[in-house]
Scaffold this motif. Structure first.
Motif, PDB file in Angstrom:
ATOM      1  N   SER A 186     -12.977 -49.463  -8.928  1.00 11.73           N
ATOM      2  CA  SER A 186     -14.332 -48.903  -8.902  1.00 11.73           C
ATOM      3  C   SER A 186     -14.541 -47.915  -7.764  1.00 11.73           C
ATOM      4  CB  SER A 186     -15.361 -50.036  -8.799  1.00 11.73           C
ATOM      5  OG  SER A 186     -15.133 -50.813  -7.631  1.00 11.73           O
ATOM      6  N   ARG A 187     -13.646 -47.913  -6.772  1.00  6.37           N
ATOM      7  CA  ARG A 187     -13.743 -46.962  -5.659  1.00  6.37           C
ATOM      8  C   ARG A 187     -12.905 -45.711  -5.889  1.00  6.37           C
ATOM      9  NH1 ARG A 187     -11.802 -50.718  -0.929  1.00  6.37           N
ATOM     10  NH2 ARG A 187     -10.332 -51.212  -2.613  1.00  6.37           N
ATOM     11  N   GLY A 188     -12.238 -45.637  -7.030  1.00  6.08           N
ATOM     12  CA  GLY A 188     -11.398 -44.483  -7.324  1.00  6.08           C
ATOM     13  C   GLY A 188      -9.985 -44.606  -6.806  1.00  6.08           C
ATOM     14  N   LYS A 189      -9.580 -45.794  -6.386  1.00  5.46           N
ATOM     15  CA  LYS A 189      -8.227 -46.012  -5.888  1.00  5.46           C
ATOM     16  C   LYS A 189      -7.315 -46.433  -7.032  1.00  5.46           C
ATOM     17  CE  LYS A 189      -5.538 -48.841  -2.662  1.00  5.46           C
ATOM     18  NZ  LYS A 189      -5.600 -49.924  -1.641  1.00  5.46           N
ATOM     19  N   VAL A 190      -6.129 -45.832  -7.090  1.00  6.63           N
ATOM     20  CA  VAL A 190      -5.148 -46.204  -8.106  1.00  6.63           C
ATOM     21  C   VAL A 190      -4.520 -47.531  -7.703  1.00  6.63           C
ATOM     22  CG1 VAL A 190      -2.987 -45.588  -9.243  1.00  6.63           C
ATOM     23  CG2 VAL A 190      -4.689 -43.817  -8.756  1.00  6.63           C
ATOM     24  N   ARG A 191      -4.770 -48.571  -8.496  1.00  3.38           N
ATOM     25  CA  ARG A 191      -4.252 -49.901  -8.172  1.00  3.38           C
ATOM     26  C   ARG A 191      -2.839 -50.098  -8.728  1.00  3.38           C
ATOM     27  NH1 ARG A 191      -7.001 -54.794  -7.035  1.00  3.38           N
ATOM     28  NH2 ARG A 191      -8.679 -53.414  -6.310  1.00  3.38           N
ATOM     29  N   ASP A 192      -2.595 -49.604  -9.947  1.00  4.90           N
ATOM     30  CA  ASP A 192      -1.268 -49.701 -10.558  1.00  4.90           C
ATOM     31  C   ASP A 192      -1.004 -48.455 -11.385  1.00  4.90           C
ATOM     32  OD1 ASP A 192       0.301 -52.268 -10.103  1.00  4.90           O
ATOM     33  OD2 ASP A 192      -1.680 -53.105 -10.554  1.00  4.90           O
ATOM     34  N   ARG A 193       0.295 -48.199 -11.627  1.00  7.80           N
ATOM     35  CA  ARG A 193       0.719 -47.025 -12.391  1.00  7.80           C
ATOM     36  C   ARG A 193       1.673 -47.451 -13.497  1.00  7.80           C
ATOM     37  NH1 ARG A 193       4.135 -44.218 -10.327  1.00  7.80           N
ATOM     38  NH2 ARG A 193       3.717 -42.253 -11.385  1.00  7.80           N
ATOM     39  N   ILE A 194       1.508 -46.841 -14.651  1.00  5.24           N
ATOM     40  CA  ILE A 194       2.453 -47.020 -15.756  1.00  5.24           C
ATOM     41  C   ILE A 194       3.317 -45.773 -15.838  1.00  5.24           C
ATOM     42  CG2 ILE A 194       2.706 -47.353 -18.241  1.00  5.24           C
ATOM     43  CD1 ILE A 194      -0.145 -48.605 -18.177  1.00  5.24           C
ATOM     44  N   SER A 195       4.620 -45.960 -15.809  1.00  2.86           N
ATOM     45  CA  SER A 195       5.546 -44.834 -15.944  1.00  2.86           C
ATOM     46  C   SER A 195       6.817 -45.339 -16.609  1.00  2.86           C
ATOM     47  CB  SER A 195       5.865 -44.211 -14.579  1.00  2.86           C
ATOM     48  OG  SER A 195       6.781 -43.134 -14.727  1.00  2.86           O
ATOM     49  N   LEU A 196       6.830 -45.296 -17.927  1.00  7.27           N
ATOM     50  CA  LEU A 196       7.957 -45.771 -18.726  1.00  7.27           C
ATOM     51  C   LEU A 196       8.359 -44.664 -19.695  1.00  7.27           C
ATOM     52  CD1 LEU A 196       6.457 -49.283 -19.487  1.00  7.27           C
ATOM     53  CD2 LEU A 196       8.467 -48.870 -18.049  1.00  7.27           C
ATOM     54  N   PHE A 197       9.608 -44.246 -19.634  1.00  5.98           N
ATOM     55  CA  PHE A 197      10.068 -43.130 -20.475  1.00  5.98           C
ATOM     56  C   PHE A 197      11.289 -43.601 -21.259  1.00  5.98           C
ATOM     57  CE2 PHE A 197       9.675 -38.291 -20.461  1.00  5.98           C
ATOM     58  CZ  PHE A 197      10.271 -38.158 -21.705  1.00  5.98           C
ATOM     59  N   GLY A 198      11.110 -43.799 -22.569  1.00  7.44           N
ATOM     60  CA  GLY A 198      12.215 -44.186 -23.432  1.00  7.44           C
ATOM     61  C   GLY A 198      12.915 -42.964 -23.996  1.00  7.44           C
ATOM     62  N   ARG A 199      14.247 -43.007 -23.995  1.00 12.90           N
ATOM     63  CA  ARG A 199      15.043 -41.891 -24.519  1.00 12.90           C
ATOM     64  C   ARG A 199      16.092 -42.431 -25.487  1.00 12.90           C
ATOM     65  NH1 ARG A 199      13.942 -37.378 -21.266  1.00 12.90           N
ATOM     66  NH2 ARG A 199      13.167 -37.845 -19.169  1.00 12.90           N
ATOM     67  N   PHE A 200      16.267 -41.707 -26.582  1.00 12.98           N
ATOM     68  CA  PHE A 200      17.246 -42.109 -27.602  1.00 12.98           C
ATOM     69  C   PHE A 200      17.947 -40.858 -28.112  1.00 12.98           C
ATOM     70  CE2 PHE A 200      18.936 -43.090 -31.703  1.00 12.98           C
ATOM     71  CZ  PHE A 200      19.194 -44.455 -31.728  1.00 12.98           C
ATOM     72  N   PHE A 201      19.274 -40.926 -28.184  1.00 14.62           N
ATOM     73  CA  PHE A 201      20.084 -39.841 -28.733  1.00 14.62           C
ATOM     74  C   PHE A 201      21.176 -40.449 -29.605  1.00 14.62           C
ATOM     75  CE2 PHE A 201      18.510 -38.459 -24.638  1.00 14.62           C
ATOM     76  CZ  PHE A 201      18.060 -37.165 -24.861  1.00 14.62           C
ATOM     77  N   SER A 202      21.411 -39.863 -30.769  1.00 19.54           N
ATOM     78  CA  SER A 202      22.548 -40.286 -31.587  1.00 19.54           C
ATOM     79  C   SER A 202      23.075 -39.096 -32.364  1.00 19.54           C
ATOM     80  CB  SER A 202      22.161 -41.411 -32.550  1.00 19.54           C
ATOM     81  OG  SER A 202      21.435 -40.905 -33.655  1.00 19.54           O
ATOM     82  N   GLY A 203      24.295 -39.242 -32.858  1.00 21.81           N
ATOM     83  CA  GLY A 203      24.871 -38.233 -33.721  1.00 21.81           C
ATOM     84  C   GLY A 203      24.469 -38.471 -35.167  1.00 21.81           C
ATOM     85  N   PRO A 204      25.094 -37.764 -36.102  1.00 23.66           N
ATOM     86  CA  PRO A 204      24.784 -37.956 -37.525  1.00 23.66           C
ATOM     87  C   PRO A 204      24.985 -39.412 -37.942  1.00 23.66           C
ATOM     88  CG  PRO A 204      26.147 -36.002 -37.198  1.00 23.66           C
ATOM     89  CD  PRO A 204      26.116 -36.729 -35.885  1.00 23.66           C
ATOM     90  N   ASN A 205      24.086 -39.906 -38.789  1.00 24.14           N
ATOM     91  CA  ASN A 205      24.162 -41.276 -39.306  1.00 24.14           C
ATOM     92  C   ASN A 205      24.130 -42.328 -38.201  1.00 24.14           C
ATOM     93  OD1 ASN A 205      24.482 -40.343 -42.046  1.00 24.14           O
ATOM     94  ND2 ASN A 205      26.617 -39.863 -41.535  1.00 24.14           N
TER      95      ASN A 205
END
Length: 252
Positions: A186-205
């Motif tokens: 309520s005071r404008g202070k960041v209490r927690d942060r979410i930072s999750l980055f999922g990455r996926f790479f594959s070849g054909p099939n």
């Protein structure tokens, strides 16, 4: 897209490919792949995510989304779809973070997305997941602006971007799946942060699949999802999953 409490759309399921065993995960990707998809710049109090036809900015004052319809989505894909979910009407799991547990009381989850194809994703994406999310999303833009309370009854603002950019080409399948957010008191202070980055790479099939999750925040859990046995032990934050299967987590 990535909320296990709500499927992305009520569209028909597509035919499913045979399940392929994934190759060992890796924490690196070809330089050429990194030139596309979603790019995120973040600091403790600011987040900016950009992709094809959209920009999302989050700071302590709110979340702002800019959509350029001429650039959004695959020109050969389907029309742009939009929906707004009233989060007060659903019983979502809380966000369990380093500095508190936050239960959403009211707010909205606004979604803008487009399907580029109706083909199935490769394993370890499960057939059950393919039925719930029947289409390649290029891209998906979801934003949350909500009010939550912690264990002490204190009130917080929860500001989140839930994004995805999937591509299926003759060269293979790739997905950028970032979730970022700020939990502000309520005071404008960041209490927690979410930072999750999922990455996926594959070849054909689905050949030589590589996938991982980068965590730079303070809000992460694991949970068994409802998308079949292959979705057990998935990384989540509140009601949002990063990838719908167990994936290694790195902390850059």
């Amino acid at each position: 897209m990535r909320t296990f409490a709500l499927a992305a759309s009520a569209v028909p399921a597509v035919a499913l490919a045979a399940v392929l065993a994934p190759a060992p995960a890796s924490a690196s990707a070809p330089a050429a792949d990194r030139a596309h998809g979603i790019k995120v710049k973040e600091s403790r109090h600011h987040i900016k995510a950009t992709g094809d036809g959209f920009t999302v900015r989050i700071d302590r004052n709110g979340v702002r989304t800019e959509i350029d319809e001429a650039e959004f989505g695959d020109p050969a894909g389907e029309p742009i779809l939009r929906s707004v979910i009233d989060m007060a009407t659903r019983n979502y799991p809380p966000f369990v973070c380093r500095n508190g547990t936050y239960t959403v009381k009211k707010g909205t989850f606004s979604r803008t997305y487009s399907f580029s194809k109706r083909d199935p994703r490769p394993a370890p994406y499960t057939p059950e997941f393919g039925k719930a999310f029947a289409g390649i999303m290029t891209p998906f833009v979801g934003v949350v602006d909500a009010t939550a309370t912690n264990e002490k009854g204190e009130t917080f603002r929860v500001l989140i971007s839930d994004l995805a950019h999937e591509e299926l080409t003759p060269r293979g399948f790739r997905s950028d799946s970032p979730i970022h957010g700020l939990i502000v008191d309520s005071r404008g202070k960041v209490r927690d942060r979410i930072s999750l980055f999922g990455r996926f790479f594959s070849g054909p099939n689905g050949e030589n699949a590589r996938y991982w999750i980068e965590d730079r925040g303070t809000c992460r859990e694991t949970r068994d999802l409802q998308y079949g046995p292959g979705s057990a032990g998935s990384t989540v934050t509140g009601p949002f999953f990063v990838l719908p299967f167990k994936a290694p987590v790195v902390t850059p």
